[in-house]
Design a protein around this motif. Structure first.
Motif, PDB file in Angstrom:
ATOM      1  N   PHE A  83       8.335   5.977   9.953  1.00  0.00           N
ATOM      2  CA  PHE A  83       8.677   4.822   9.103  1.00  0.00           C
ATOM      3  C   PHE A  83       8.520   5.184   7.627  1.00  0.00           C
ATOM      4  O   PHE A  83       9.338   4.800   6.791  1.00  0.00           O
ATOM      5  N   TRP A  84       7.438   5.943   7.327  1.00  0.00           N
ATOM      6  CA  TRP A  84       7.154   6.280   5.926  1.00  0.00           C
ATOM      7  C   TRP A  84       8.271   7.120   5.315  1.00  0.00           C
ATOM      8  O   TRP A  84       8.741   6.824   4.206  1.00  0.00           O
ATOM      9  N   VAL A  85       8.704   8.161   6.013  1.00  0.00           N
ATOM     10  CA  VAL A  85       9.667   9.077   5.409  1.00  0.00           C
ATOM     11  C   VAL A  85      11.042   8.439   5.272  1.00  0.00           C
ATOM     12  O   VAL A  85      11.758   8.683   4.290  1.00  0.00           O
ATOM     13  N   ALA A  97       6.791   2.895  -4.298  1.00  0.00           N
ATOM     14  CA  ALA A  97       6.633   3.146  -2.862  1.00  0.00           C
ATOM     15  C   ALA A  97       5.214   3.583  -2.530  1.00  0.00           C
ATOM     16  O   ALA A  97       4.646   3.187  -1.507  1.00  0.00           O
ATOM     17  N   ALA A  98       4.614   4.408  -3.398  1.00  0.00           N
ATOM     18  CA  ALA A  98       3.254   4.901  -3.152  1.00  0.00           C
ATOM     19  C   ALA A  98       2.250   3.762  -3.162  1.00  0.00           C
ATOM     20  O   ALA A  98       1.306   3.739  -2.356  1.00  0.00           O
ATOM     21  N   PHE A  99       2.421   2.804  -4.067  1.00  0.00           N
ATOM     22  CA  PHE A  99       1.488   1.676  -4.116  1.00  0.00           C
ATOM     23  C   PHE A  99       1.640   0.773  -2.886  1.00  0.00           C
ATOM     24  O   PHE A  99       0.653   0.253  -2.364  1.00  0.00           O
ATOM     25  N   ILE A 100       2.879   0.603  -2.425  1.00  0.00           N
ATOM     26  CA  ILE A 100       3.085  -0.209  -1.215  1.00  0.00           C
ATOM     27  C   ILE A 100       2.432   0.469  -0.017  1.00  0.00           C
ATOM     28  O   ILE A 100       1.735  -0.175   0.779  1.00  0.00           O
ATOM     29  N   GLY A 104      -2.127   0.289   3.246  1.00  0.00           N
ATOM     30  CA  GLY A 104      -2.724   0.628   4.531  1.00  0.00           C
ATOM     31  C   GLY A 104      -4.243   0.629   4.470  1.00  0.00           C
ATOM     32  O   GLY A 104      -4.920   0.334   5.466  1.00  0.00           O
ATOM     33  N   VAL A 105      -4.800   0.953   3.289  1.00  0.00           N
ATOM     34  CA  VAL A 105      -6.259   0.946   3.122  1.00  0.00           C
ATOM     35  C   VAL A 105      -6.810  -0.455   3.343  1.00  0.00           C
ATOM     36  O   VAL A 105      -7.855  -0.642   3.978  1.00  0.00           O
ATOM     37  N   ILE A 106      -6.105  -1.464   2.824  1.00  0.00           N
ATOM     38  CA  ILE A 106      -6.538  -2.854   2.996  1.00  0.00           C
ATOM     39  C   ILE A 106      -6.396  -3.279   4.449  1.00  0.00           C
ATOM     40  O   ILE A 106      -7.182  -4.092   4.957  1.00  0.00           O
ATOM     41  N   MET A 107      -5.392  -2.742   5.132  1.00  0.00           N
ATOM     42  CA  MET A 107      -5.114  -3.160   6.500  1.00  0.00           C
ATOM     43  C   MET A 107      -6.059  -2.540   7.531  1.00  0.00           C
ATOM     44  O   MET A 107      -6.128  -3.030   8.660  1.00  0.00           O
ATOM     45  N   LEU A 152       9.968  -0.991   5.416  1.00  0.00           N
ATOM     46  CA  LEU A 152       9.634   0.216   6.180  1.00  0.00           C
ATOM     47  C   LEU A 152       8.284   0.787   5.743  1.00  0.00           C
ATOM     48  O   LEU A 152       7.474   1.207   6.574  1.00  0.00           O
ATOM     49  N   LEU A 153       8.033   0.784   4.449  1.00  0.00           N
ATOM     50  CA  LEU A 153       6.765   1.305   3.931  1.00  0.00           C
ATOM     51  C   LEU A 153       5.598   0.418   4.326  1.00  0.00           C
ATOM     52  O   LEU A 153       4.494   0.902   4.618  1.00  0.00           O
ATOM     53  N   LEU A 154       5.834  -0.896   4.364  1.00  0.00           N
ATOM     54  CA  LEU A 154       4.783  -1.827   4.811  1.00  0.00           C
ATOM     55  C   LEU A 154       4.456  -1.615   6.283  1.00  0.00           C
ATOM     56  O   LEU A 154       3.288  -1.628   6.688  1.00  0.00           O
ATOM     57  N   VAL A 155       5.500  -1.426   7.087  1.00  0.00           N
ATOM     58  CA  VAL A 155       5.289  -1.160   8.519  1.00  0.00           C
ATOM     59  C   VAL A 155       4.518   0.141   8.693  1.00  0.00           C
ATOM     60  O   VAL A 155       3.581   0.231   9.498  1.00  0.00           O
TER      61      VAL A 155
END
Length: 313
Positions: A83-85, A97-100, A104-107, A152-155
């Motif tokens: 998903f990331w790439v 994109a990097a900040f989005i 994942g750290v919060i999640m 996609l980046l959020l997923v």
């Protein structure tokens, strides 16, 4: 005056964040000239093969049950990286994109609560409004809606949070209560062996997805030397070298201030992307990324305050 182990660890982890940030740049360059999943497959298989040279004594010790745990972690990480790439390829702004993705750290604690029943720390609740507001600001430039790349980046961030939980459990011993009341201890897997197998699993997962979804023949017939440069540089520098340095740095000290240093990654990505791709941010993007970074700090507020107290003793 020689540095103590804690200072060495902090400096090395700072290098790790720079290597990780460079990985964003190298990956973005690569996915502009070749299919993204294909690139990730070759990158992670090369990185795994390189790390295997250092983990060759540890690998035989993990056993069948350990191998299964490694493969489970690798499968989740492989899906997250897929998903990331693709999100990175579709993104119009690498820094944003990097900040989005850093959300994942919060999640991580949210996923830990959902899948493993762990309590959500107080500071995570404090951080969430900043994270959500920051994400809202990033969507302003698209008419208060998220682009496909942002989704996609959020997923990928959510799946990465699951990977982090699984990886932590694999790298540490755990006690499980059996039906008859007895306690079973699951042995921890050596970090280097775990990383080697996990990275190899990512390469296999992304490779299978690439074979199903992407045209390999075009890349093989139109292969250029620049392809090899992006692949080798990202595999050895931002993947294998990064994990080697990170593993060594974490072995030097038990202090947790390294967690704070690691959240600098999206900041480095934005700075490097500004020079490399001549990217700039709108006012809404600056506010959004700033709020997300603030949420990362708030999420680690206990560690941040402890670090500040140590510095001013």
């Amino acid at each position: 005056m020689p540095l103590d182990n804690t200072a060495k660890s902090d400096l090395l982890l700072l290098v790790v964040t720079l290597l990780a940030a460079l990985g964003w740049i190298l990956s973005r360059e690569a996915v502009t000239v070749m299919p993204p999943l294909q690139f990730m497959s070759i990158r992670f298989l090369l990185a795994s093969a390189f790390l295997a040279l250092f983990a060759r004594k540890q690998l035989p010790t993990i056993g069948l049950s350990g191998l299964i745990r490694c493969l489970r972690v690798g499968a989740v990480f492989g899906i997250a990286m897929s998903f990331w790439v693709v999100g990175l390829q579709q993104s119009s702004h690498v820094g944003e994109a990097a900040f989005i993705a850093s959300l994942g750290v919060i999640m991580v604690p949210l996923i830990a609560r959902l899948f493993f029943g762990e309590a959500i720390p107080f500071y995570t609740w404090l951080a969430m409004p900043f994270a959500v507001t920051g994400l809202a600001f990033l969507s302003l430039s698209h008419g208060l809606r998220l682009e496909s790349a942002q989704i996609l980046l959020l997923v990928s961030a959510a799946i990465f949070a699951l990977y982090f939980n699984l990886n932590t459990r694999a790298a540490n011993s755990q006690s499980t209560t059996l039906a008859d009341g007895r306690t079973s201890e699951t042995a921890k897997i050596p970090v280097l062996a775990l990383t080697t197998v996990v990275l190899g699993s990512v390469g296999i997962i992304t490779g299978l997805l690439s074979l199903m979804l992407e045209p390999w023949t075009k890349t093989l017939t139109e292969f250029k030397p620049i392809f090899a440069f992006w692949i080798i540089a990202s595999a050895l520098i931002s993947t294998a070298l990064r994990f080697l340095v990170q593993t060594y740095a974490q072995s030097l000290t038990r202090h947790s201030n390294g967690v704070v240093i690691m959240i600098l990654e999206p900041v480095w990505v934005a700075i490097i992307a500004a020079f490399w791709f001549a990217e700039s941010m709108s006012g809404a993007q600056l506010i959004g990324c700033g709020l997300i970074f603030l949420s990362l700090l708030v999420n680690r507020l206990k560690v941040v305050s402890s670090l500040i107290r140590r510095l001013y003793r």
